[in-house]
Design a protein around this motif. Sequence first.
Motif, PDB file in Angstrom:
ATOM      1  N   ASN A 309       7.704   4.073  22.694  1.00 31.95           N
ATOM      2  CA  ASN A 309       8.325   4.349  21.387  1.00 31.95           C
ATOM      3  C   ASN A 309       8.868   5.771  21.297  1.00 31.95           C
ATOM      4  OD1 ASN A 309       7.409   1.717  20.333  1.00 31.95           O
ATOM      5  ND2 ASN A 309       5.374   2.647  20.408  1.00 31.95           N
ATOM      6  N   THR A 310       9.638   6.141  22.306  1.00 33.47           N
ATOM      7  CA  THR A 310      10.114   7.517  22.434  1.00 33.47           C
ATOM      8  C   THR A 310      11.630   7.563  22.449  1.00 33.47           C
ATOM      9  OG1 THR A 310       8.132   8.329  23.538  1.00 33.47           O
ATOM     10  CG2 THR A 310      10.173   9.491  24.022  1.00 33.47           C
ATOM     11  N   GLN A 311      12.175   8.597  21.778  1.00 37.26           N
ATOM     12  CA  GLN A 311      13.620   8.823  21.727  1.00 37.26           C
ATOM     13  C   GLN A 311      13.934  10.199  22.304  1.00 37.26           C
ATOM     14  OE1 GLN A 311      15.194   7.607  17.669  1.00 37.26           O
ATOM     15  NE2 GLN A 311      12.992   7.495  17.268  1.00 37.26           N
ATOM     16  N   VAL A 333      14.398   5.037  24.132  1.00 37.73           N
ATOM     17  CA  VAL A 333      15.815   5.227  23.832  1.00 37.73           C
ATOM     18  C   VAL A 333      16.230   6.597  24.366  1.00 37.73           C
ATOM     19  CG1 VAL A 333      17.618   5.286  22.066  1.00 37.73           C
ATOM     20  CG2 VAL A 333      15.594   3.856  21.729  1.00 37.73           C
ATOM     21  N   ILE A 334      17.326   6.641  25.130  1.00 37.17           N
ATOM     22  CA  ILE A 334      17.871   7.907  25.630  1.00 37.17           C
ATOM     23  C   ILE A 334      19.385   7.870  25.449  1.00 37.17           C
ATOM     24  CG2 ILE A 334      17.883   9.593  27.504  1.00 37.17           C
ATOM     25  CD1 ILE A 334      15.756   8.018  28.932  1.00 37.17           C
ATOM     26  N   THR A 356      16.614   1.143  25.699  1.00 26.29           N
ATOM     27  CA  THR A 356      18.041   1.331  25.445  1.00 26.29           C
ATOM     28  C   THR A 356      18.420   2.658  26.083  1.00 26.29           C
ATOM     29  OG1 THR A 356      17.971   0.093  23.358  1.00 26.29           O
ATOM     30  CG2 THR A 356      19.839   1.585  23.692  1.00 26.29           C
ATOM     31  N   ILE A 357      19.038   2.582  27.245  1.00 23.82           N
ATOM     32  CA  ILE A 357      19.388   3.784  27.996  1.00 23.82           C
ATOM     33  C   ILE A 357      20.914   3.883  28.001  1.00 23.82           C
ATOM     34  CG2 ILE A 357      19.134   5.043  30.164  1.00 23.82           C
ATOM     35  CD1 ILE A 357      16.695   3.278  30.768  1.00 23.82           C
ATOM     36  N   ALA A 496      15.552  -1.419  22.679  1.00 24.19           N
ATOM     37  CA  ALA A 496      14.371  -0.932  21.971  1.00 24.19           C
ATOM     38  C   ALA A 496      14.282  -1.427  20.540  1.00 24.19           C
ATOM     39  CB  ALA A 496      14.360   0.594  21.990  1.00 24.19           C
ATOM     40  N   TYR A 497      15.402  -1.947  19.982  1.00 26.86           N
ATOM     41  CA  TYR A 497      15.437  -2.325  18.571  1.00 26.86           C
ATOM     42  C   TYR A 497      15.566  -3.830  18.398  1.00 26.86           C
ATOM     43  CZ  TYR A 497      16.241   2.610  17.522  1.00 26.86           C
ATOM     44  OH  TYR A 497      16.121   3.972  17.410  1.00 26.86           O
ATOM     45  N   GLN A 498      14.737  -4.391  17.559  1.00 31.13           N
ATOM     46  CA  GLN A 498      14.918  -5.753  17.103  1.00 31.13           C
ATOM     47  C   GLN A 498      16.077  -5.754  16.100  1.00 31.13           C
ATOM     48  OE1 GLN A 498      13.661  -8.610  18.009  1.00 31.13           O
ATOM     49  NE2 GLN A 498      14.594  -9.855  16.405  1.00 31.13           N
TER      50      GLN A 498
END
Length: 504
Positions: A309-311, A333-334, A356-357, A496-498
């Motif tokens: 759960n990291t951005q 997410v990056i 989500t990269i 990463a997102y629903q």
Amino acid sequence: MRHYIVLFIFGLLLISTSCRTDFDTVASSGDLKFSKDTVYLDTVFKNIGSSTYQLKVFNRSKNDISIPSIQLKKGLNSKYRMTVDGMNGDNGKIFKDVTLLAKDSLYIFIETTADITDANPTDFLYTDEIQFDSGLNLQEVALVTLIQDAVFLYPKQNPDGSKEKIQIEGKSVDGFYLDENDAVNGNELLFTNQKPYVIYGYAGVPENKTITFEAGARVHFHANSGLLVDNKASLQVNGTISTTDKLENEIIFEGDRLEPEYADIPGQWGSILLATSSSNHSINHLTLKNATIGLSIQGQDGTTFQLKNTQIYNCSQYGILAKNALLNSENLVINYCGLASLSCIYGGNYVFTHATINNNWQSSTQVAVHLSNSLVGAKPENNALTQATFNNCIIYGSNWNEFNLDKNPNAAFIYQLNNCLLKFGGSGTNPDYQFATDPVHYNQIILNQDPKFYKVSQNKFNIDKNSSAFAKGNPAFAIPTDILGKTRTSPPDLGAYQSADFPK
């Protein structure tokens, strides 16, 4: 000759006439106009200088005027300082007899450096006014700054005037080791949410110690600063789900400039460095932004780094640079990194699920994902990539190809993408990129279809049902909740997102 004498006399008359009107002024009558009636200097930490803010003053009249005084209401005791059309006046506080020509304007530039004790104790605002003239002609422009208290951590100064140093990868840099029994700050290895922290230089976690960040902690790094987790030391970032837009339980690492214009500028500080033999790292609900390298993972002692759960956003080089690391990631997410959002080099073992990269850095060479099993100058130069698995992920960006494999035949290179949306412009006959016909490495790949992120420019990678990533995941790999804590459906969405309806 007489002709030249006449021309000479005429020239003198012309010069004297034009000069006389330039220096004739009338006193200001209190009719100055201003570009704003209040100058808000954005939030600053105590005793850290603000950015410079601008006020424009207009003379709309047909007369050149003289302003008897421009000064701060608190006079020489004010924590604000000014320049008026390039003049410094009396310590930047008081200016006398300032000329402003007809139909012209002047610029005032304002800064402040204030302590929390200077602010109003109820709202932490520090205020003053710029006063133009006095008496019946008095005009004022308000100045307002929010002063934020913080815990400041920095290298000590040695008797010879030099700063304390620590070693990072064989180099000596300004830095210090955190002390769990510091005389001023107490336990510096525990970062709470009571006050933000501001770090100068590199803060080191000593061997066999653990640094812990509690939910809601805010950490601000000055230029050329960062965190070093040394050999046998551990990093524990314990954020949790937030229920409001204030991200009250998110842990945030960013630079120490709080002004809005710095919000998305890459490279404002250094990196979070995890040394080669550091151990037992865990990160949950962290937002890291505006670094040079977000996470620099130099390999571990055989324990798996749990990253959830990291951005990670706006890094001038890499979002994550992992060298022979052991990493398990969920809901990552990056975006927006100068070289690569994710670069896994010199082998290692990696699993990314529902990541989500993305990489929207504007260049012809940036990539979202780079994998390699070699490192120039290392001994040996090749090292086994025993696993690099991507499940239910999105690998996308603004470049033609966002996925790069750098394989050396002298070491293992094992990788697999399952149910991933991938941007790759042209594989040709290269055997490494046969997405449709190579089931050993690629299964259910969605190639070059726009995921239709909500707002990439604002690092908002939410999707809705119109996305190509909608309901394309494999339930066998599904993480029960997304990065925001929302329950995933079956089949799950990629990334990463629903999915959800975008805000109107």
